[in-house]
Design a protein around this motif. Sequence first.
Motif: not given
Length: 422
Positions: A133, A280, A282-285, A289, A403
């Motif tokens: 990422q 950011a 790598a954060r969240g689903r 994105w 993911d």
Amino acid sequence: MNLVPAAYLASYVLSLLGTSIAGIALPLIVLQTTGSVLGTGAVAAATAVPAVLAGLFMGVVIDRINRRTSSVVTDLVSAAAIAALPLIDVVTGLSLGWFILFGVIGSLGDVPGMTARETLLPAIVRHGRISAQRLMGMREALGAVALIVGPAAAGVLMVAFDGSTVLWITAGTSLAAALLTLLIPHRVGAIVASDGAAPPASTRGRTWSRLREGWRVLFRSPFLVATTTLSLVSVLVLASLQGLILPVWFTLVEQPGMLGLVLTALGGGTFLGGAAYATAGARGRRRAWFLCGLIGTATGFAIIATLGSVWIVLTGAFVVGVANGLFGSLLGVLMIERIPEEMRGRIMGTQNAMMTAAPSLGIVVAAVLVEVAGVEVAAVAIAGVWVVALVVGLAARSLRTLDPLTAGTDEHVTEAVVHAQR
């Protein structure tokens, strides 16, 4: 930051900067030297087809040799093709034929060079102690800076120096890119199969059979077909708007000087989008994105298509840039994870060849629409193409789960690989 990703990113930026400068300066130098507008167009046309073919067929070579080596060699080919022109100018003088010859030779390094550098990405992640990422977000952001700086630098250089000096400087950027890539240890570029072993013997057949093997994997994977289609449509729509519709519209509203700000707004947005994903991503689903990039791009294109005012168009370009920064970074991460390592050259070479051909197709379609229906209708129709792509992207089953997968590759890609190697 580790030396490996730092050297990779610096090399990437310099290579892209050189390409960006050459894209502006070289047509001007051809025009100054030959005095022929038709000749300038002939150089562009003569180099387009070899670039696409080289992208298709050089993927086989890139899958056979060390990734770092292939990246260095393609940059050296590009540097040599540009550097040869001022040398020829000193010895015999330049003519249209020389520009075409070395334009064709240079095109053999351009798209393959892009592919070679992209095939290195998984190894940069593995050896560079950097997340995919962060690497892809930084790559998108820095690439946007190069695309903004390149045309401006080309303009300054053409005013400050003669054509030969500008060509030497352009060749120097490709040479510097190759030298920076040499800072990456040779072992980083070694080709390994997706399971970490040496590439299987079945991947070492004849060139044509190996190329078809890569095509089978690409076109039989729903995931790769969907992502490649979205990327192609994005390039086609953006090229149509930026390359023809907006120049025509800015001319009609008697503000042609504002056209350059579109590239600045687009690049600035891409920089912010890439930087946001690097920070950011790598954060969240990933699906979130993905939706931000997909819907944001549709919103930006819709704003541009209104042709309401200069500032509305620039706002739309900025929104498209931010969304593309997010979308492009995420797609880069997915390509790192889901394209089989031993087939990256062939698959990504085919993708890059199609991306190279797409802008010309988009501009031709836009020209026909403007001629038949007018610039306003053409803008709406071209933006509508992306709306169709948006619907397809939202509905595609292969894009619902983005993911990381425990197997390391998409099950549809794995199935296509197994079938291709039978």
